[in-house]
Design a protein around this motif. Structure first.
Motif, PDB file in Angstrom:
ATOM      1  N   THR A  16       0.825  -1.207   0.000  1.00  0.00           N
ATOM      2  CA  THR A  16       0.000   0.000   0.000  1.00  0.00           C
ATOM      3  C   THR A  16       0.857   1.254   0.000  1.00  0.00           C
ATOM      4  O   THR A  16       0.601   2.200  -0.763  1.00  0.00           O
ATOM      5  N   PRO A  37       0.261   7.673   6.122  1.00  0.00           N
ATOM      6  CA  PRO A  37       0.252   6.440   6.919  1.00  0.00           C
ATOM      7  C   PRO A  37       1.557   6.246   7.675  1.00  0.00           C
ATOM      8  O   PRO A  37       1.585   5.591   8.724  1.00  0.00           O
ATOM      9  N   LEU A  52      -6.654   1.657   7.155  1.00  0.00           N
ATOM     10  CA  LEU A  52      -6.508   1.770   5.707  1.00  0.00           C
ATOM     11  C   LEU A  52      -7.590   0.989   4.972  1.00  0.00           C
ATOM     12  O   LEU A  52      -8.036  -0.069   5.434  1.00  0.00           O
ATOM     13  N   THR A  54      -8.529  -0.180   0.776  1.00  0.00           N
ATOM     14  CA  THR A  54      -8.078  -0.201  -0.608  1.00  0.00           C
ATOM     15  C   THR A  54      -9.244  -0.581  -1.518  1.00  0.00           C
ATOM     16  O   THR A  54     -10.144  -1.323  -1.117  1.00  0.00           O
ATOM     17  N   VAL A  64      -6.692   4.356  -2.372  1.00  0.00           N
ATOM     18  CA  VAL A  64      -6.300   4.056  -0.992  1.00  0.00           C
ATOM     19  C   VAL A  64      -6.928   5.112  -0.094  1.00  0.00           C
ATOM     20  O   VAL A  64      -6.861   6.313  -0.398  1.00  0.00           O
ATOM     21  N   LEU A  66      -7.320   6.461   4.033  1.00  0.00           N
ATOM     22  CA  LEU A  66      -6.846   6.409   5.416  1.00  0.00           C
ATOM     23  C   LEU A  66      -7.906   7.042   6.298  1.00  0.00           C
ATOM     24  O   LEU A  66      -8.266   8.210   6.109  1.00  0.00           O
TER      25      LEU A  66
END
Length: 288
Positions: A16, A37, A52, A54, A64, A66
């Protein structure tokens, strides 16, 4: 193949972070950076992996997210997928419906790169612009001027100095030595540096962490702070110049930072260190 929402897990953190590195370009809009991250990793690998999300199609990561707090999703999208309609509509569904496990009920916000189709779709769905954020960028083609202060690169044996300045710069901070070591153990920290500035009396007065995304890509300042007892003496400018110089040494093409538009002092500090203000970008929020 349909787009799949997932979590990377601890074993998927390297992949990631690697994807986020690849998506960083000077001509692209600012978005979630591997340093984000990386900074979050101070809470540990498990907490970072749990925060996280995806979105993949045919095994390729297209977006992605967060969860930077319970009600804020910060998004990065592959450069060639920012206007991908299938992806944008799937993102909207996943951030809108709490049962998808992305955002809860109540007031929530999404940070997405400028020009991404998801911004248009959320606005059409009644999401409103929140407080604007001001991105700033400094080109690192040319050498950075001397900061005019003693700067120390912080290693594991000096972590206490970095964390002490941070706690003195940010009210309510819980950045401890233990959390510094957790951050430094993350995959993003391999190309990161912590810096502390000292004044003429050898007091630690400011600190910053810088995150490279690799040679030829923009590097991030996250976070930068000045000790509350030493403000108003140019230490913010000095540590920001040192940060830009450190990123240049790491091969970064530019240095980037983002701060609330209302924080006029921070914006002025970055501009004084040669950063150029870019157009403001608001988060998009759904009211409770």
């Amino acid at each position: 193949m349909a787009i799949a929402l997932g979590k990377p897990g601890v074993d998927g953190l390297n992949e990631t972070v690697g994807v986020l590195r690849e998506w960083q370009h000077d001509r692209a809009p600012m978005q979630l950076h591997p340093g984000d991250p990386g900074w979050f990793h101070r809470l540990g690998a498990e907490a970072t992996a749990a925060a996280l999300r995806t979105w993949k199609r045919d095994g390729r990561i297209l977006a992605v997210g967060l969860l930077d707090g319970p009600g804020l999703l910060r998004l990065a999208i592959a450069p060639d997928a920012r206007r991908d309609e299938e992806l944008a509509r799937r993102l909207v569904e996943d951030v809108t419906e709490p049962e998808r496990g992305v955002l809860p009920d109540g007031k929530v916000c999404v940070e997405a790169p400028a020009g991404a189709l998801i911004r248009d779709l959320l606005a059409e769905g009644g999401w409103n612009a929140d407080e604007p954020w001001t991105p700033l960028r400094r080109d690192l083609t040319e050498p950075v001027e001397d900061p005019g202060a003693r700067i120390e690169v912080i290693g594991p044996d000096r972590a206490h100095g970095r964390t002490a300045v941070h706690r003195a710069a940010f009210d309510g901070s819980s950045f401890t030595d233990e959390r510094w070591h957790a951050m430094a153990a993350g995959p993003g920290y391999a190309d990161a540096r912590c810096l502390v500035a000292y004044d003429d009396r050898d007091d630690a007065v400011a600190a910053v962490t810088v995150w490279s995304a690799g040679p030829g890509r923009p590097g991030l300042l996250e976070p930068m702070g000045v000790h509350r007892e030493h403000r108003g003496h140019g230490h913010g400018r000095a540590i920001t110049l040192a940060a830009a110089a450190a990123l240049r040494e790491l091969g970064s093409s530019s240095a980037i930072v983002c701060t609330p538009g209302s924080n006029v002092g921070a914006v002025a500090t970055y501009e004084s260190a040669g950063f150029r203000r870019l157009p403001e970008v608001p988060d998009l929020c759904r009211e409770a």
